[in-house]
Scaffold this active site. Sequence first.
Site, mmCIF file in Angstrom:
data_model
loop_
_atom_site.group_PDB
_atom_site.id
_atom_site.type_symbol
_atom_site.label_atom_id
_atom_site.label_comp_id
_atom_site.label_asym_id
_atom_site.label_seq_id
_atom_site.Cartn_x
_atom_site.Cartn_y
_atom_site.Cartn_z
ATOM 1 N N HIS A 129 -109.401 -28.498 -81.510
ATOM 2 C CA HIS A 129 -108.888 -28.120 -80.189
ATOM 3 C C HIS A 129 -107.372 -28.013 -80.143
ATOM 4 C CE1 HIS A 129 -112.841 -29.715 -78.193
ATOM 5 N NE2 HIS A 129 -112.997 -28.567 -78.824
ATOM 6 N N ALA A 177 -114.653 -48.266 -81.126
ATOM 7 C CA ALA A 177 -114.476 -47.697 -82.480
ATOM 8 C C ALA A 177 -113.546 -48.555 -83.344
ATOM 9 C CB ALA A 177 -113.926 -46.278 -82.354
HETATM 10 C C1 BV8 Z 1 -115.609 -21.702 -76.081
HETATM 11 C C2 BV8 Z 1 -108.207 -28.962 -74.417
HETATM 12 C C3 BV8 Z 1 -116.224 -19.437 -76.387
HETATM 13 C C4 BV8 Z 1 -107.641 -29.505 -73.218
HETATM 14 C C5 BV8 Z 1 -110.519 -29.167 -74.613
HETATM 15 C C6 BV8 Z 1 -122.009 -24.387 -70.335
HETATM 16 C C7 BV8 Z 1 -122.753 -24.976 -71.328
HETATM 17 C C8 BV8 Z 1 -122.229 -25.192 -72.595
HETATM 18 C C9 BV8 Z 1 -120.943 -24.793 -72.886
HETATM 19 C C10 BV8 Z 1 -120.212 -24.210 -71.897
HETATM 20 C C11 BV8 Z 1 -120.713 -24.001 -70.632
HETATM 21 N N1 BV8 Z 1 -119.751 -23.411 -69.882
HETATM 22 C C12 BV8 Z 1 -118.647 -23.251 -70.650
HETATM 23 C C13 BV8 Z 1 -118.932 -23.713 -71.861
HETATM 24 C C14 BV8 Z 1 -118.072 -23.736 -72.999
HETATM 25 C C15 BV8 Z 1 -117.022 -24.833 -72.862
HETATM 26 C C16 BV8 Z 1 -117.652 -26.196 -72.662
HETATM 27 O O1 BV8 Z 1 -118.105 -26.789 -73.596
HETATM 28 N N2 BV8 Z 1 -117.666 -26.669 -71.412
HETATM 29 C C17 BV8 Z 1 -118.291 -27.967 -71.164
HETATM 30 C C18 BV8 Z 1 -117.341 -28.855 -70.392
HETATM 31 C C19 BV8 Z 1 -119.593 -27.713 -70.419
HETATM 32 N N3 BV8 Z 1 -116.352 -24.794 -74.142
HETATM 33 C C20 BV8 Z 1 -115.303 -23.988 -74.294
HETATM 34 O O2 BV8 Z 1 -114.819 -23.319 -73.408
HETATM 35 C C21 BV8 Z 1 -114.769 -23.907 -75.707
HETATM 36 N N4 BV8 Z 1 -114.584 -22.533 -76.055
HETATM 37 O O3 BV8 Z 1 -116.755 -22.021 -75.878
HETATM 38 O O4 BV8 Z 1 -115.208 -20.434 -76.344
HETATM 39 C C22 BV8 Z 1 -115.569 -18.210 -76.868
HETATM 40 C C23 BV8 Z 1 -115.932 -17.701 -78.108
HETATM 41 C C24 BV8 Z 1 -115.358 -16.529 -78.541
HETATM 42 C C25 BV8 Z 1 -114.391 -15.884 -77.762
HETATM 43 C C26 BV8 Z 1 -114.004 -16.425 -76.519
HETATM 44 C C27 BV8 Z 1 -114.594 -17.597 -76.071
HETATM 45 C C28 BV8 Z 1 -113.420 -24.600 -75.788
HETATM 46 C C29 BV8 Z 1 -113.622 -26.080 -75.701
HETATM 47 C C30 BV8 Z 1 -112.284 -26.777 -75.873
HETATM 48 C C31 BV8 Z 1 -111.788 -27.125 -74.521
HETATM 49 N N5 BV8 Z 1 -110.566 -27.881 -74.663
HETATM 50 N N6 BV8 Z 1 -109.365 -29.750 -74.700
HETATM 51 C C32 BV8 Z 1 -106.735 -30.619 -73.643
HETATM 52 O O5 BV8 Z 1 -107.170 -31.514 -74.409
HETATM 53 O O6 BV8 Z 1 -105.601 -30.588 -73.192
HETATM 54 S S1 BV8 Z 1 -111.924 -30.069 -74.473
HETATM 55 C C33 BV8 Z 1 -111.588 -31.686 -74.105
HETATM 56 O O7 BV8 Z 1 -112.892 -32.310 -74.135
HETATM 57 C C34 BV8 Z 1 -110.754 -32.450 -75.133
HETATM 58 O O8 BV8 Z 1 -110.362 -31.692 -76.246
HETATM 59 C C35 BV8 Z 1 -111.738 -33.517 -75.600
HETATM 60 O O9 BV8 Z 1 -111.506 -33.916 -76.869
HETATM 61 C C36 BV8 Z 1 -113.015 -32.798 -75.449
HETATM 62 C C37 BV8 Z 1 -114.288 -33.583 -75.557
HETATM 63 O O10 BV8 Z 1 -114.152 -34.720 -74.741
HETATM 64 P P1 BV8 Z 1 -114.300 -36.128 -75.493
HETATM 65 O O11 BV8 Z 1 -113.329 -36.154 -76.620
HETATM 66 O O12 BV8 Z 1 -115.721 -36.345 -75.812
HETATM 67 O O13 BV8 Z 1 -113.763 -37.113 -74.397
HETATM 68 P P2 BV8 Z 1 -114.588 -37.715 -73.163
HETATM 69 O O14 BV8 Z 1 -113.600 -38.371 -72.267
HETATM 70 O O15 BV8 Z 1 -115.520 -36.682 -72.626
HETATM 71 O O16 BV8 Z 1 -115.510 -38.835 -73.842
HETATM 72 C C38 BV8 Z 1 -114.895 -39.960 -74.446
HETATM 73 C C39 BV8 Z 1 -116.021 -40.750 -75.089
HETATM 74 O O17 BV8 Z 1 -115.462 -41.854 -75.781
HETATM 75 C C40 BV8 Z 1 -117.016 -41.318 -74.093
HETATM 76 O O18 BV8 Z 1 -118.327 -41.107 -74.570
HETATM 77 C C41 BV8 Z 1 -116.688 -42.817 -74.076
HETATM 78 O O19 BV8 Z 1 -117.848 -43.608 -73.861
HETATM 79 C C42 BV8 Z 1 -116.189 -43.015 -75.478
HETATM 80 N N7 BV8 Z 1 -115.257 -44.130 -75.639
HETATM 81 C C43 BV8 Z 1 -114.278 -44.548 -74.786
HETATM 82 N N8 BV8 Z 1 -113.603 -45.573 -75.362
HETATM 83 C C44 BV8 Z 1 -114.156 -45.783 -76.587
HETATM 84 C C45 BV8 Z 1 -115.208 -44.870 -76.776
HETATM 85 N N9 BV8 Z 1 -115.955 -44.822 -77.892
HETATM 86 C C46 BV8 Z 1 -115.655 -45.700 -78.853
HETATM 87 N N10 BV8 Z 1 -114.671 -46.615 -78.759
HETATM 88 C C47 BV8 Z 1 -113.906 -46.690 -77.640
HETATM 89 N N11 BV8 Z 1 -112.929 -47.619 -77.553
#
Ligand code: BV8
Length: 245
Positions: free
Chosen positions: A117, A230
């Site tokens: 990302h 982690a």
């Molecule tokens: C693309 C940049 C196509 C921002 C990020 C419907 C269904 C499926 C997919 C889609 C949909 N509608 C749209 C989509 C696609 C979309 C998507 O997935 N949307 C989701 C939300 C439904 N994806 C995209 O748009 C991607 N691109 O599909 O392009 C395409 C192809 C060709 C041509 C044109 C287009 C792009 C995705 C990237 C988006 N950018 N970040 C920024 O960071 O500034 S995503 C963002 O979420 C971050 O990068 C982050 O890393 C990522 C995932 O989140 P997590 O890292 O999992 O973080 P989260 O807070 O959610 O969870 C943390 C976890 O840690 C929890 O489970 C928690 O319990 C755990 N935790 C907490 N503390 C601890 C721990 N675990 C262990 N130890 C601890 N101490």
Amino acid sequence: MSIALAAEWLARARQVTVLTGAGVSAESGIPTFRGDGGYWRKLRVEELATPAAFTRDPKLVWEWYEERRQTVAQCAPNAGHRVLAAWEKRFPFFLLATQNVDGLHQAAGSVRVAPLHGDLWTLRCTAEGTERIDRRTPLPAIPPRCPACGALERPAIVWFGEPLPKEHWEEATQAAVVCDVLLVIGTSGVVQPAASLVDIALAHHARVIEINLRETALSDVVSASLQGPAATVLPALDRLLPPDT
Ligand code: BV8
């Protein structure tokens, strides 16, 4: 699922692939996105992490990234990052695919990294597409302008609706195909296509081990779910592995 069984799978593995998310940096002091206190709890994705948001208000988007850069600049890698950096040398084939943009894996010494990302410290010229690293916090001006042509610069980060960097995504999918074990650490598993590395690994008969504080969208399909922070679970897993010859 016992950590001993997960350690046994790892001890026998030759090819290991890892997918990390924001949770692996949580114990370094960086907020996650969707958990308690997460960014998306109080901010709206559509207003900050999409191309349309940047076109509409580049200053607002940069204010958010500037705030994140200042937070991350105060944070250091934790024990979980360090174990993953050490494991790179332990396994004949190792790749760390990360969704994180904070650079803490690299700061911990990981080199075999596929940043899916993008990177918080890299700026991209919106006119030429050229990129430069600028670690200054604060940046001299918000929004920053390209030193070469004066055009607006954007964060070199993959926003929603944008494709992942081709070479990193191909490297990560290939690593998911060939691995004996896929570790999925600190991710809610909701963002695609990154989370689909789990399906790819399972389809190629890898063991998938999840490390997370709690159940996630992936917990039902993985081979083992180790619940805990982690920075505690990874060192505990490491201690169960045979001495690194
Ligand atoms: C693309 C940049 C196509 C921002 C990020 C419907 C269904 C499926 C997919 C889609 C949909 N509608 C749209 C989509 C696609 C979309 C998507 O997935 N949307 C989701 C939300 C439904 N994806 C995209 O748009 C991607 N691109 O599909 O392009 C395409 C192809 C060709 C041509 C044109 C287009 C792009 C995705 C990237 C988006 N950018 N970040 C920024 O960071 O500034 S995503 C963002 O979420 C971050 O990068 C982050 O890393 C990522 C995932 O989140 P997590 O890292 O999992 O973080 P989260 O807070 O959610 O969870 C943390 C976890 O840690 C929890 O489970 C928690 O319990 C755990 N935790 C907490 N503390 C601890 C721990 N675990 C262990 N130890 C601890 N101490």
